[in-house]
Design a protein around this motif. Structure first.
Motif, PDB file in Angstrom:
ATOM      1  N   PHE A   1     -18.816  81.304 -15.663  1.00  0.00           N
ATOM      2  CA  PHE A   1     -19.155  80.045 -14.987  1.00  0.00           C
ATOM      3  C   PHE A   1     -20.589  79.643 -15.290  1.00  0.00           C
ATOM      4  O   PHE A   1     -21.530  80.404 -15.031  1.00  0.00           O
ATOM      5  CB  PHE A   1     -18.977  80.178 -13.475  1.00  0.00           C
ATOM      6  N   ASP A   2     -20.743  78.438 -15.849  1.00  0.00           N
ATOM      7  CA  ASP A   2     -22.048  77.876 -16.161  1.00  0.00           C
ATOM      8  C   ASP A   2     -22.277  76.649 -15.277  1.00  0.00           C
ATOM      9  O   ASP A   2     -21.653  75.605 -15.486  1.00  0.00           O
ATOM     10  CB  ASP A   2     -22.116  77.482 -17.637  1.00  0.00           C
ATOM     11  N   PRO A   3     -23.149  76.732 -14.276  1.00  0.00           N
ATOM     12  CA  PRO A   3     -23.393  75.601 -13.371  1.00  0.00           C
ATOM     13  C   PRO A   3     -23.846  74.330 -14.089  1.00  0.00           C
ATOM     14  O   PRO A   3     -23.638  73.222 -13.581  1.00  0.00           O
ATOM     15  CB  PRO A   3     -24.501  76.132 -12.446  1.00  0.00           C
ATOM     16  N   ASP A   4     -24.455  74.467 -15.274  1.00  0.00           N
ATOM     17  CA  ASP A   4     -24.933  73.287 -16.000  1.00  0.00           C
ATOM     18  C   ASP A   4     -23.786  72.425 -16.522  1.00  0.00           C
ATOM     19  O   ASP A   4     -24.012  71.280 -16.924  1.00  0.00           O
ATOM     20  CB  ASP A   4     -25.830  73.713 -17.161  1.00  0.00           C
ATOM     21  N   GLU A   5     -22.562  72.958 -16.519  1.00  0.00           N
ATOM     22  CA  GLU A   5     -21.409  72.182 -16.961  1.00  0.00           C
ATOM     23  C   GLU A   5     -20.809  71.334 -15.833  1.00  0.00           C
ATOM     24  O   GLU A   5     -19.903  70.535 -16.058  1.00  0.00           O
ATOM     25  CB  GLU A   5     -20.338  73.115 -17.523  1.00  0.00           C
ATOM     26  N   ILE A   6     -21.327  71.518 -14.614  1.00  0.00           N
ATOM     27  CA  ILE A   6     -20.841  70.778 -13.450  1.00  0.00           C
ATOM     28  C   ILE A   6     -21.592  69.456 -13.314  1.00  0.00           C
ATOM     29  O   ILE A   6     -22.802  69.384 -13.563  1.00  0.00           O
ATOM     30  CB  ILE A   6     -21.024  71.615 -12.167  1.00  0.00           C
TER      31      ILE A   6
ATOM     32  N   PRO B   1     -15.676  80.313  -8.535  1.00  0.00           N
ATOM     33  CA  PRO B   1     -15.959  79.000  -9.126  1.00  0.00           C
ATOM     34  C   PRO B   1     -15.489  78.900 -10.572  1.00  0.00           C
ATOM     35  O   PRO B   1     -15.531  79.874 -11.332  1.00  0.00           O
ATOM     36  CB  PRO B   1     -17.488  78.927  -9.046  1.00  0.00           C
ATOM     37  N   SER B   2     -15.043  77.710 -10.948  1.00  0.00           N
ATOM     38  CA  SER B   2     -14.710  77.437 -12.342  1.00  0.00           C
ATOM     39  C   SER B   2     -14.956  75.961 -12.615  1.00  0.00           C
ATOM     40  O   SER B   2     -15.051  75.142 -11.697  1.00  0.00           O
ATOM     41  CB  SER B   2     -13.250  77.806 -12.660  1.00  0.00           C
ATOM     42  N   VAL B   3     -15.082  75.625 -13.907  1.00  0.00           N
ATOM     43  CA  VAL B   3     -15.362  74.250 -14.318  1.00  0.00           C
ATOM     44  C   VAL B   3     -14.055  73.535 -14.592  1.00  0.00           C
ATOM     45  O   VAL B   3     -13.209  74.010 -15.361  1.00  0.00           O
ATOM     46  CB  VAL B   3     -16.255  74.224 -15.572  1.00  0.00           C
ATOM     47  N   GLY B   4     -13.868  72.375 -13.957  1.00  0.00           N
ATOM     48  CA  GLY B   4     -12.678  71.579 -14.161  1.00  0.00           C
ATOM     49  C   GLY B   4     -12.936  70.407 -15.089  1.00  0.00           C
ATOM     50  O   GLY B   4     -14.035  70.246 -15.641  1.00  0.00           O
ATOM     51  N   GLU B   5     -11.931  69.579 -15.250  1.00  0.00           N
ATOM     52  CA  GLU B   5     -12.016  68.423 -16.128  1.00  0.00           C
ATOM     53  C   GLU B   5     -13.136  67.480 -15.691  1.00  0.00           C
ATOM     54  O   GLU B   5     -13.321  67.226 -14.500  1.00  0.00           O
ATOM     55  CB  GLU B   5     -10.680  67.683 -16.145  1.00  0.00           C
TER      56      GLU B   5
ATOM     57  N   GLY C   1     -16.328  67.866 -15.683  1.00  0.00           N
ATOM     58  CA  GLY C   1     -17.448  68.474 -14.963  1.00  0.00           C
ATOM     59  C   GLY C   1     -17.189  68.664 -13.492  1.00  0.00           C
ATOM     60  O   GLY C   1     -18.126  68.810 -12.698  1.00  0.00           O
ATOM     61  N   SER C   2     -15.905  68.660 -13.096  1.00  0.00           N
ATOM     62  CA  SER C   2     -15.569  68.889 -11.689  1.00  0.00           C
ATOM     63  C   SER C   2     -15.683  70.378 -11.375  1.00  0.00           C
ATOM     64  O   SER C   2     -15.754  71.228 -12.267  1.00  0.00           O
ATOM     65  CB  SER C   2     -14.158  68.387 -11.388  1.00  0.00           C
ATOM     66  N   LEU C   3     -15.704  70.688 -10.090  1.00  0.00           N
ATOM     67  CA  LEU C   3     -15.834  72.068  -9.631  1.00  0.00           C
ATOM     68  C   LEU C   3     -14.539  72.495  -8.953  1.00  0.00           C
ATOM     69  O   LEU C   3     -14.012  71.787  -8.091  1.00  0.00           O
ATOM     70  CB  LEU C   3     -16.988  72.191  -8.641  1.00  0.00           C
ATOM     71  N   ILE C   4     -14.019  73.645  -9.345  1.00  0.00           N
ATOM     72  CA  ILE C   4     -12.828  74.202  -8.713  1.00  0.00           C
ATOM     73  C   ILE C   4     -13.215  75.535  -8.071  1.00  0.00           C
ATOM     74  O   ILE C   4     -13.782  76.417  -8.717  1.00  0.00           O
ATOM     75  CB  ILE C   4     -11.696  74.416  -9.734  1.00  0.00           C
ATOM     76  N   LEU C   5     -12.933  75.654  -6.777  1.00  0.00           N
ATOM     77  CA  LEU C   5     -13.190  76.883  -6.031  1.00  0.00           C
ATOM     78  C   LEU C   5     -11.858  77.427  -5.541  1.00  0.00           C
ATOM     79  O   LEU C   5     -11.086  76.707  -4.905  1.00  0.00           O
ATOM     80  CB  LEU C   5     -14.112  76.610  -4.837  1.00  0.00           C
ATOM     81  N   THR C   6     -11.587  78.695  -5.831  1.00  0.00           N
ATOM     82  CA  THR C   6     -10.275  79.276  -5.536  1.00  0.00           C
ATOM     83  C   THR C   6     -10.413  80.597  -4.797  1.00  0.00           C
ATOM     84  O   THR C   6     -11.210  81.457  -5.184  1.00  0.00           O
ATOM     85  CB  THR C   6      -9.497  79.533  -6.840  1.00  0.00           C
ATOM     86  N   SER C   7      -9.633  80.752  -3.720  1.00  0.00           N
ATOM     87  CA  SER C   7      -9.535  82.052  -3.029  1.00  0.00           C
ATOM     88  C   SER C   7      -8.087  82.526  -3.179  1.00  0.00           C
ATOM     89  O   SER C   7      -7.223  82.190  -2.382  1.00  0.00           O
ATOM     90  CB  SER C   7      -9.918  81.930  -1.556  1.00  0.00           C
TER      91      SER C   7
END
Length: 285
Positions: free
Chosen positions: A81-86, A208-212, A214-220
């Protein structure tokens, strides 16, 4: 009307139930990643903040410049996960959450609305915690949110409390404690949220992961003990116990075609979708 004493016994029985299905843990040792704030008896609201600050020898700092759920969004940087891609607007929300206004909508799945109403009435509203509204009009007037920083003994940021209340009634929906934590089985930091309860808490670790776009996807997700997901922690007779909880969530935070920040939130129980929520986030002023 059910007496306060009867509710106290019911809450204690719930903790014993979680102890039974859980495992004993050492919150000062191998399972320190599960150490989180807890509340005293009765109503939760925001009464746990000072208790947590005292525990770490720190202080509660209302109205500080650190008004985000995460002091630094870059704290989530990891191998995957790279926050700069968000999108920068999403980062702005997480670092300065208190500067955003929230509007919410809820839609319960058939079969979950009735038990959801019972839980909201018998538990959520009573203790002013984890009170997810079942009636859509309950959130029609919006949700007020406040972010309060807790610092440790050195003055460093320890975590952020996000208090969310229904604007019309003033009832608490959620009172959560946010920070970034790396799990024993994790490959990078997760968004770590703790919801304090009497002599325990519910904790959610969101990957956390990067979505389409530059969106942010958080998954539990579901998984092993020590991986991302939801946990229930209880204290009983001077010992602590933890169990994986059958709660699985997905947050999709994105900017729409009109430049509005939005979030789609799906909550599942035992793999079945219980409720879908949608949040519209707009800068104050």
């Amino acid at each position: 009307m059910v007496s306060v004493g009867a509710w106290s016994w019911a809450d204690k029985a719930s903790r014993i139930g979680w102890k039974t299905v859980g495992r004993r843990v050492d919150l000062d040792g191998a399972q320190s990643w599960l150490r989180g704030p807890t509340a005293g008896s009765g109503v939760v609201r925001d009464g746990w903040l000072q208790k947590e600050a005292d525990r770490i020898g720190g202080a509660v700092v209302p109205g500080s410049e650190s008004d985000g759920l995460l002091h630094d969004f870059g704290a989530l940087t990891g191998p995957e996960f790279d926050p700069d891609e968000i999108d920068p607007r999403i980062r702005e929300f997480y670092e300065h959450t208190a500067q955003w206004r929230m509007d919410a909508w809820t839609q319960w799945t058939r079969g979950f609305g009735v038990p959801g109403s019972a839980i909201e009435y018998l538990y959520g509203k009573r203790v002013q915690q984890l009170a997810l509204p079942v009636q859509p009009l309950a959130v029609a007037h919006g949700v007020d949110s406040e972010v309060i920083e807790i610092v440790d003994a050195t003055g460093e940021h320890a975590g952020s409390a996000w208090l969310r209340k229904l604007r019309k009634s003033g009832d608490f929906m959620y009172s959560g404690y946010y920070r970034a934590t790396t799990l024993p089985e994790g490959d990078g930091p997760s968004v770590h949220v703790t919801f304090p309860l009497e002599d325990g808490n519910v904790q959610v670790f969101l990957k956390p992961s990067v979505g389409e776009g530059g969106s942010l996807i958080l998954t539990s997700p579901a998984g092993k003990f020590g991986e991302d997901g939801a946990y229930t922690v209880v204290a009983e007779k001077n010992a602590d116990y933890a169990s994986r909880a059958p709660i699985h969530e997905v947050f999709h935070v994105y900017v729409d075609d009109e430049g509005v920040l939005r979030t789609d939130h799906v909550l599942k129980l035992w793999g079945l979708t219980a409720v879908r929520l949608h949040y519209r986030l707009t800068p104050k002023g």
